[in-house]
Design a protein around this motif. Structure first.
Motif, mmCIF file in Angstrom:
data_model
loop_
_atom_site.group_PDB
_atom_site.id
_atom_site.type_symbol
_atom_site.label_atom_id
_atom_site.label_comp_id
_atom_site.label_asym_id
_atom_site.label_seq_id
_atom_site.Cartn_x
_atom_site.Cartn_y
_atom_site.Cartn_z
ATOM 1 N N LEU A 159 45.328 60.134 -6.523
ATOM 2 C CA LEU A 159 44.295 59.875 -5.299
ATOM 3 C C LEU A 159 45.656 59.482 -3.941
ATOM 4 O O LEU A 159 46.014 59.151 -4.092
ATOM 5 C CB LEU A 159 43.653 58.915 -5.295
ATOM 6 N N PHE A 160 45.601 60.697 -2.958
ATOM 7 C CA PHE A 160 46.279 60.973 -1.331
ATOM 8 C C PHE A 160 45.308 60.181 -0.702
ATOM 9 O O PHE A 160 44.815 61.475 -0.653
ATOM 10 C CB PHE A 160 46.706 62.331 -1.880
ATOM 11 N N ILE A 161 46.557 59.046 0.199
ATOM 12 C CA ILE A 161 45.309 58.859 1.628
ATOM 13 C C ILE A 161 46.118 58.651 2.129
ATOM 14 O O ILE A 161 47.581 58.709 2.514
ATOM 15 C CB ILE A 161 45.151 57.534 1.103
ATOM 16 N N CYS A 162 45.394 58.729 4.120
ATOM 17 C CA CYS A 162 46.700 59.162 4.693
ATOM 18 C C CYS A 162 45.957 57.720 5.742
ATOM 19 O O CYS A 162 44.851 57.798 5.487
ATOM 20 C CB CYS A 162 47.327 59.798 5.146
ATOM 21 N N GLY A 163 46.994 57.253 6.712
ATOM 22 C CA GLY A 163 45.913 56.556 7.891
ATOM 23 C C GLY A 163 47.655 56.756 8.991
ATOM 24 O O GLY A 163 48.125 56.939 8.466
ATOM 25 N N ARG A 164 47.110 55.480 9.792
ATOM 26 C CA ARG A 164 47.789 55.351 10.834
ATOM 27 C C ARG A 164 48.379 54.130 11.359
ATOM 28 O O ARG A 164 49.403 53.123 11.404
ATOM 29 C CB ARG A 164 47.759 55.461 12.417
ATOM 30 N N ASN A 165 47.881 52.696 10.035
ATOM 31 C CA ASN A 165 48.211 51.663 9.819
ATOM 32 C C ASN A 165 48.695 51.588 9.011
ATOM 33 O O ASN A 165 47.821 51.388 7.569
ATOM 34 C CB ASN A 165 47.032 50.409 10.664
ATOM 35 N N SER A 166 49.629 51.219 8.568
ATOM 36 C CA SER A 166 50.985 51.039 7.430
ATOM 37 C C SER A 166 49.821 49.656 6.150
ATOM 38 O O SER A 166 50.507 50.033 5.782
ATOM 39 C CB SER A 166 52.350 50.836 7.634
ATOM 40 N N GLN A 167 50.045 48.894 7.533
ATOM 41 C CA GLN A 167 49.128 47.616 6.477
ATOM 42 C C GLN A 167 47.621 47.893 5.702
ATOM 43 O O GLN A 167 48.079 47.671 4.986
ATOM 44 C CB GLN A 167 49.022 46.268 7.581
ATOM 45 N N ARG A 168 47.048 48.505 6.880
ATOM 46 C CA ARG A 168 45.817 48.428 6.046
ATOM 47 C C ARG A 168 46.138 50.027 4.421
ATOM 48 O O ARG A 168 45.714 50.204 4.122
ATOM 49 C CB ARG A 168 44.834 49.286 6.875
ATOM 50 N N LEU A 169 46.793 50.610 5.493
ATOM 51 C CA LEU A 169 46.988 52.262 4.962
ATOM 52 C C LEU A 169 47.134 51.695 2.715
ATOM 53 O O LEU A 169 46.950 51.509 1.843
ATOM 54 C CB LEU A 169 47.895 52.660 5.070
ATOM 55 N N GLU A 170 48.477 50.453 3.137
ATOM 56 C CA GLU A 170 49.127 49.845 2.067
ATOM 57 C C GLU A 170 47.742 48.831 1.121
ATOM 58 O O GLU A 170 47.584 48.901 -0.342
ATOM 59 C CB GLU A 170 50.234 48.967 2.267
ATOM 60 N N LEU A 202 50.098 58.787 8.568
ATOM 61 C CA LEU A 202 50.145 60.633 9.583
ATOM 62 C C LEU A 202 49.687 60.545 10.543
ATOM 63 O O LEU A 202 48.643 59.536 10.868
ATOM 64 C CB LEU A 202 49.484 61.521 8.335
ATOM 65 N N ASP A 203 48.929 61.305 11.264
ATOM 66 C CA ASP A 203 48.661 61.099 12.727
ATOM 67 C C ASP A 203 48.147 63.008 12.506
ATOM 68 O O ASP A 203 48.613 63.928 12.183
ATOM 69 C CB ASP A 203 48.830 60.831 14.383
ATOM 70 N N VAL A 204 47.288 62.585 12.026
ATOM 71 C CA VAL A 204 46.687 64.002 11.728
ATOM 72 C C VAL A 204 46.250 64.824 12.262
ATOM 73 O O VAL A 204 45.578 66.852 12.309
ATOM 74 C CB VAL A 204 44.760 64.274 11.307
#
Length: 257
Positions: A33-44, A62-64
């Motif tokens: 599963l590969f996931i991205c977002g802009r908030n490191s805390q929520r992503l982790e 990552l910023d889309v």
């Protein structure tokens, strides 16, 4: 139900539908599963939740709207595990219709989708040359708001209408190559966007339920995944009415405050 998709990529996976989809596929058979977002805390936090199901989960800040960065990310993910399902899901609400917010809405909701889908199509075309049987799908998150321009949120509905029409066109274009394109048009689903809404939200749905609906319909290769049916019907009907009538009705809807 175990999903047929083993290697899944999701943009905007740190809340709402994106997070719920990540958890769903982690629980229902995804190997990678590969996931991205802009908030490191929520992503982790999402990554850790997914890995509890035994699914290898790799997160990327990552910023889309960064065209080259997202293309490189997709290519790198595909090298780790050949992608089978890509969700172009990242999106934002406009809130106040200022020029800055309007540009931001279209940059993320429309161009962010293009930046994700186009490199995914390139990868899938190469994969298809080597394997004619592996399931390959792209899911584009639009919205029920994309059925008609809304005076309560013109930029949001406009950006979602753009990706809805584009996705529907792509489905026919890539049908012969056996690359499935589906457009997702949810109604009001719990997310950081709906948390800020002040307008009425009929048939409000939790993100987990929405993810189950989306995943089950993707397994059946449905081209348009719009729900709940009540709002879908009303939205379709409004889009079919003469503009004078639909505008009269929409202009009397409660505005956000």
């Amino acid at each position: 139900m175990t999903s047929k998709y083993k290697n899944v990529l999701i943009t905007g996976a740190t809340s709402g539908i994106g997070e719920a989809l990540a958890l769903y596929y982690a629980e229902h058979g995804a190997a990678n599963l590969f996931i991205c977002g802009r908030n490191s805390q929520r992503l982790e936090e999402v990554r850790k939740k997914c890995e509890k199901f035994g699914c290898r989960t790799l997160g990327q800040i990552l910023d889309v709207t960064d065209r080259q960065a997202i293309k490189l990310w997709l290519q790198n993910c595909n090298k780790i595990a050949p992608l089978q399902l890509v969700f172009a899901n990242a999106g934002v609400a406009t809130l106040e219709e200022t020029p800055e917010n309007i540009y931001n809405t279209f940059n993320i909701n429309l161009f962010g989708v293009l930046n994700t889908v186009l490199p995914a199509l390139e990868l899938f075309q190469e994969t298809r040359k080597e394997d004619a049987g592996i399931p390959l799908s792209i899911a584009i998150t639009s919205s029920i708001a994309g059925y008609h321009g809304l005076p309560t949120c013109p930029s949001y509905s406009g950006s979602k209408a753009g990706v809805k029409a584009w996705g529907e066109g792509l489905r026919g274009m890539f049908r012969k190559e056996k690359i499935n394109i589906s457009v997702i048009c949810p109604g009001f689903v719990r997310s950081r966007i709906t948390d800020k809404n002040t307008c009425p939200m009929p048939f409000f749905m939790e993100a987990e339920k929405a993810a189950k609906i989306i995943a089950s319909r993707l397994e059946k290769n449905l081209g348009l995944i719009a729900f709940p049916w009540q709002i879908r019907f009303v939205s379709w009907l409004m889009s079919a009415l003469p503009n004078r009538i639909s505008s009269f009705i929409y202009n009397r809807l409660p505005h956000k405050v």
